[in-house]
Design a protein around this motif. Structure first.
Motif, PDB file in Angstrom:
ATOM      1  N   HIS A 263      79.644  86.886  53.896  1.00 39.55           N
ATOM      2  CA  HIS A 263      78.474  87.705  53.629  1.00 39.55           C
ATOM      3  C   HIS A 263      77.290  87.258  54.501  1.00 39.55           C
ATOM      4  O   HIS A 263      76.592  88.075  55.096  1.00 39.55           O
ATOM      5  N   VAL A 264      77.090  85.951  54.621  1.00 42.76           N
ATOM      6  CA  VAL A 264      76.005  85.420  55.454  1.00 42.76           C
ATOM      7  C   VAL A 264      76.267  85.710  56.931  1.00 42.76           C
ATOM      8  O   VAL A 264      75.363  86.108  57.672  1.00 42.76           O
ATOM      9  N   LEU A 265      77.501  85.528  57.365  1.00 42.94           N
ATOM     10  CA  LEU A 265      77.830  85.760  58.770  1.00 42.94           C
ATOM     11  C   LEU A 265      77.657  87.225  59.156  1.00 42.94           C
ATOM     12  O   LEU A 265      77.443  87.542  60.323  1.00 42.94           O
ATOM     13  N   ASN A 266      77.733  88.113  58.175  1.00 42.56           N
ATOM     14  CA  ASN A 266      77.542  89.533  58.467  1.00 42.56           C
ATOM     15  C   ASN A 266      76.122  89.830  58.937  1.00 42.56           C
ATOM     16  O   ASN A 266      75.878  90.852  59.576  1.00 42.56           O
ATOM     17  N   TYR A 267      75.163  88.946  58.610  1.00 42.07           N
ATOM     18  CA  TYR A 267      73.806  89.117  59.124  1.00 42.07           C
ATOM     19  C   TYR A 267      73.814  89.083  60.646  1.00 42.07           C
ATOM     20  O   TYR A 267      73.113  89.842  61.318  1.00 42.07           O
ATOM     21  N   VAL A 268      74.585  88.144  61.202  1.00 42.06           N
ATOM     22  CA  VAL A 268      74.659  88.025  62.659  1.00 42.06           C
ATOM     23  C   VAL A 268      75.276  89.278  63.264  1.00 42.06           C
ATOM     24  O   VAL A 268      74.791  89.809  64.266  1.00 42.06           O
ATOM     25  N   GLU A 269      76.352  89.765  62.648  1.00 39.36           N
ATOM     26  CA  GLU A 269      76.999  90.976  63.153  1.00 39.36           C
ATOM     27  C   GLU A 269      76.041  92.154  63.113  1.00 39.36           C
ATOM     28  O   GLU A 269      75.979  92.954  64.053  1.00 39.36           O
ATOM     29  N   ALA A 270      75.272  92.258  62.017  1.00 33.50           N
ATOM     30  CA  ALA A 270      74.307  93.345  61.900  1.00 33.50           C
ATOM     31  C   ALA A 270      73.229  93.238  62.972  1.00 33.50           C
ATOM     32  O   ALA A 270      72.805  94.243  63.556  1.00 33.50           O
ATOM     33  N   ALA A 271      72.777  92.013  63.224  1.00 36.18           N
ATOM     34  CA  ALA A 271      71.738  91.806  64.246  1.00 36.18           C
ATOM     35  C   ALA A 271      72.262  92.162  65.627  1.00 36.18           C
ATOM     36  O   ALA A 271      71.563  92.783  66.432  1.00 36.18           O
ATOM     37  N   LEU A 272      73.496  91.772  65.911  1.00 41.04           N
ATOM     38  CA  LEU A 272      74.091  92.085  67.214  1.00 41.04           C
ATOM     39  C   LEU A 272      74.221  93.589  67.417  1.00 41.04           C
ATOM     40  O   LEU A 272      73.921  94.117  68.488  1.00 41.04           O
ATOM     41  N   LYS A 273      74.667  94.289  66.361  1.00 38.06           N
ATOM     42  CA  LYS A 273      74.807  95.743  66.460  1.00 38.06           C
ATOM     43  C   LYS A 273      73.452  96.406  66.666  1.00 38.06           C
ATOM     44  O   LYS A 273      73.298  97.314  67.479  1.00 38.06           O
ATOM     45  N   SER A 274      72.446  95.929  65.917  1.00 37.90           N
ATOM     46  CA  SER A 274      71.104  96.482  66.047  1.00 37.90           C
ATOM     47  C   SER A 274      70.550  96.227  67.437  1.00 37.90           C
ATOM     48  O   SER A 274      69.932  97.101  68.053  1.00 37.90           O
ATOM     49  N   HIS A 275      70.810  95.018  67.950  1.00 37.67           N
ATOM     50  CA  HIS A 275      70.297  94.654  69.268  1.00 37.67           C
ATOM     51  C   HIS A 275      70.950  95.496  70.353  1.00 37.67           C
ATOM     52  O   HIS A 275      70.290  95.974  71.274  1.00 37.67           O
TER      53      HIS A 275
ATOM     54  N   GLU B  40      73.200  80.805  66.283  1.00 34.29           N
ATOM     55  CA  GLU B  40      73.305  79.366  66.071  1.00 34.29           C
ATOM     56  C   GLU B  40      72.990  78.972  64.628  1.00 34.29           C
ATOM     57  O   GLU B  40      73.617  78.074  64.071  1.00 34.29           O
ATOM     58  N   ILE B  41      72.023  79.638  64.032  1.00 37.81           N
ATOM     59  CA  ILE B  41      71.559  79.260  62.703  1.00 37.81           C
ATOM     60  C   ILE B  41      72.498  79.732  61.601  1.00 37.81           C
ATOM     61  O   ILE B  41      72.842  78.975  60.679  1.00 37.81           O
ATOM     62  N   TYR B  42      72.932  80.975  61.672  1.00 39.61           N
ATOM     63  CA  TYR B  42      73.654  81.556  60.544  1.00 39.61           C
ATOM     64  C   TYR B  42      75.034  80.942  60.276  1.00 39.61           C
ATOM     65  O   TYR B  42      75.420  80.818  59.108  1.00 39.61           O
ATOM     66  N   PRO B  43      75.793  80.534  61.288  1.00 45.29           N
ATOM     67  CA  PRO B  43      77.052  79.850  60.959  1.00 45.29           C
ATOM     68  C   PRO B  43      76.820  78.538  60.209  1.00 45.29           C
ATOM     69  O   PRO B  43      77.615  78.174  59.336  1.00 45.29           O
ATOM     70  N   VAL B  44      75.728  77.832  60.539  1.00 39.60           N
ATOM     71  CA  VAL B  44      75.397  76.605  59.811  1.00 39.60           C
ATOM     72  C   VAL B  44      75.063  76.943  58.359  1.00 39.60           C
ATOM     73  O   VAL B  44      75.541  76.302  57.420  1.00 39.60           O
ATOM     74  N   ARG B  45      74.239  77.963  58.178  1.00 40.05           N
ATOM     75  CA  ARG B  45      73.891  78.399  56.828  1.00 40.05           C
ATOM     76  C   ARG B  45      75.142  78.840  56.070  1.00 40.05           C
ATOM     77  O   ARG B  45      75.299  78.516  54.879  1.00 40.05           O
ATOM     78  N   ALA B  46      76.030  79.568  56.730  1.00 37.35           N
ATOM     79  CA  ALA B  46      77.242  80.051  56.063  1.00 37.35           C
ATOM     80  C   ALA B  46      78.100  78.889  55.578  1.00 37.35           C
ATOM     81  O   ALA B  46      78.660  78.925  54.475  1.00 37.35           O
ATOM     82  N   GLY B  47      78.202  77.840  56.407  1.00 35.32           N
ATOM     83  CA  GLY B  47      78.981  76.676  56.009  1.00 35.32           C
ATOM     84  C   GLY B  47      78.383  75.967  54.803  1.00 35.32           C
ATOM     85  O   GLY B  47      79.103  75.554  53.888  1.00 35.32           O
ATOM     86  N   LEU B  48      77.058  75.842  54.800  1.00 29.04           N
ATOM     87  CA  LEU B  48      76.382  75.201  53.675  1.00 29.04           C
ATOM     88  C   LEU B  48      76.582  75.998  52.386  1.00 29.04           C
ATOM     89  O   LEU B  48      76.819  75.429  51.316  1.00 29.04           O
ATOM     90  N   GLU B  49      76.496  77.305  52.493  1.00 28.56           N
ATOM     91  CA  GLU B  49      76.618  78.129  51.287  1.00 28.56           C
ATOM     92  C   GLU B  49      78.056  78.199  50.789  1.00 28.56           C
ATOM     93  O   GLU B  49      78.291  78.374  49.593  1.00 28.56           O
ATOM     94  N   LEU B  50      79.021  78.056  51.691  1.00 30.52           N
ATOM     95  CA  LEU B  50      80.414  77.986  51.242  1.00 30.52           C
ATOM     96  C   LEU B  50      80.606  76.763  50.345  1.00 30.52           C
ATOM     97  O   LEU B  50      81.185  76.854  49.257  1.00 30.52           O
ATOM     98  N   VAL B  51      80.099  75.613  50.804  1.00 30.94           N
ATOM     99  CA  VAL B  51      80.193  74.382  50.012  1.00 30.94           C
ATOM    100  C   VAL B  51      79.410  74.531  48.708  1.00 30.94           C
ATOM    101  O   VAL B  51      79.873  74.127  47.630  1.00 30.94           O
ATOM    102  N   ALA B  52      78.206  75.107  48.810  1.00 33.29           N
ATOM    103  CA  ALA B  52      77.370  75.286  47.620  1.00 33.29           C
ATOM    104  C   ALA B  52      78.077  76.145  46.582  1.00 33.29           C
ATOM    105  O   ALA B  52      78.054  75.828  45.375  1.00 33.29           O
ATOM    106  N   ALA B  53      78.699  77.223  47.014  1.00 35.58           N
ATOM    107  CA  ALA B  53      79.384  78.112  46.077  1.00 35.58           C
ATOM    108  C   ALA B  53      80.537  77.400  45.381  1.00 35.58           C
ATOM    109  O   ALA B  53      80.757  77.572  44.171  1.00 35.58           O
TER     110      ALA B  53
END
Length: 225
Positions: free
Chosen positions: A209-221, A91-104
């Motif tokens: 790049h930010v969304l990849n954190y979620v993928e990494a967490a899912l794989k680890s989990h 839930e958190i990381y897609p929001v962060r990813a959207g914010l950072e896309l705009v920021a970039a």
């Protein structure tokens, strides 16, 4: 039981950093160190006694952690640590990813002209990675992203990004979910080059790049199950 660190004796330190913020940092360290496990109560009066402060700033710090969804208040029982899982990240990381896309996108001209803030964090991250220092990897990885958001020169965007508690959630993801840091120095270096070269896709690069954190967490989990 892990002892909470004492507050600094230097009055100037207290003047520079609000007492509430110091207590918040102490509470977060308690979560990271395992002093308080998910579902466990954090007794406000006990924390205040150990830190030799009144309960008011402890209460304020707990409220801040509640806004980050790290703590929940149970009627007639007080504060306790929330059970944290991959769904929270989802839930958190897609929001962060959207914010950072705009920021970039907003920051691109400034960072193309002066990429030194990003280069500085990349170098620090490379050193931390070489030394295997996870805490420093987390700190400089998050600071890299913070520099991008700062360079956007949009106070609303920066405030919203900071309100996500990026550094805290990153640290908890690594400690509690055993998630390896997906964002290595090479990833940040590539993004920095994209800013320098004026690559129009740099915003999407950072978002992915930010969304990849979620993928990494899912794989680890999944691998841990």
């Amino acid at each position: 039981m892990v002892d909470l660190p004492q507050l600094p004796d230097d009055p100037s330190k207290l003047a520079r950093e609000p007492l509430r913020e110091q207590i918040r940092q102490v509470l977060v360290e308690g979560l990271l160190s395992g002093r308080w496990q998910p579902g466990e109560r954090i007794v406000e009066r006990r924390v205040a006694t150990e830190l030799r402060v009144s309960q008011a700033p402890v209460r304020e710090a707990l409220r801040e952690l509640e806004t980050l969804r790290l703590i929940e208040t149970v009627p007639n029982k007080g504060a306790r640590v929330r059970a944290f899982g991959v769904q929270d990240m989802a839930e958190i990381y897609p929001v962060r990813a959207g914010l950072e896309l705009v920021a970039a996108q907003l920051a691109a001209p400034r960072l193309a002209e002066d990429p030194s803030p990003l280069e500085r964090e990349v170098e620090a991250l490379q050193r931390a990675t070489a030394q295997g220092d996870v805490s420093e990897q987390i700190r400089h990885s998050v600071e890299f992203h913070r520099e991008v958001v700062r360079a956007a020169h949009n106070s609303v965007l920066l405030h919203t990004w900071e309100s996500l508690g990026v550094e805290v959630w990153t640290a908890l993801s690594v400690r509690w979910l055993n998630m390896e840091l997906h964002a290595k120095a090479a990833d940040h270096a590539q993004i920095t080059r994209a800013f320098i070269e004026g690559d129009p896709s740099v915003g999407q690069m950072l978002s992915d790049h930010v969304l990849n954190y979620v993928e990494a967490a899912l794989k680890s989990h999944e691998s841990a199950r």
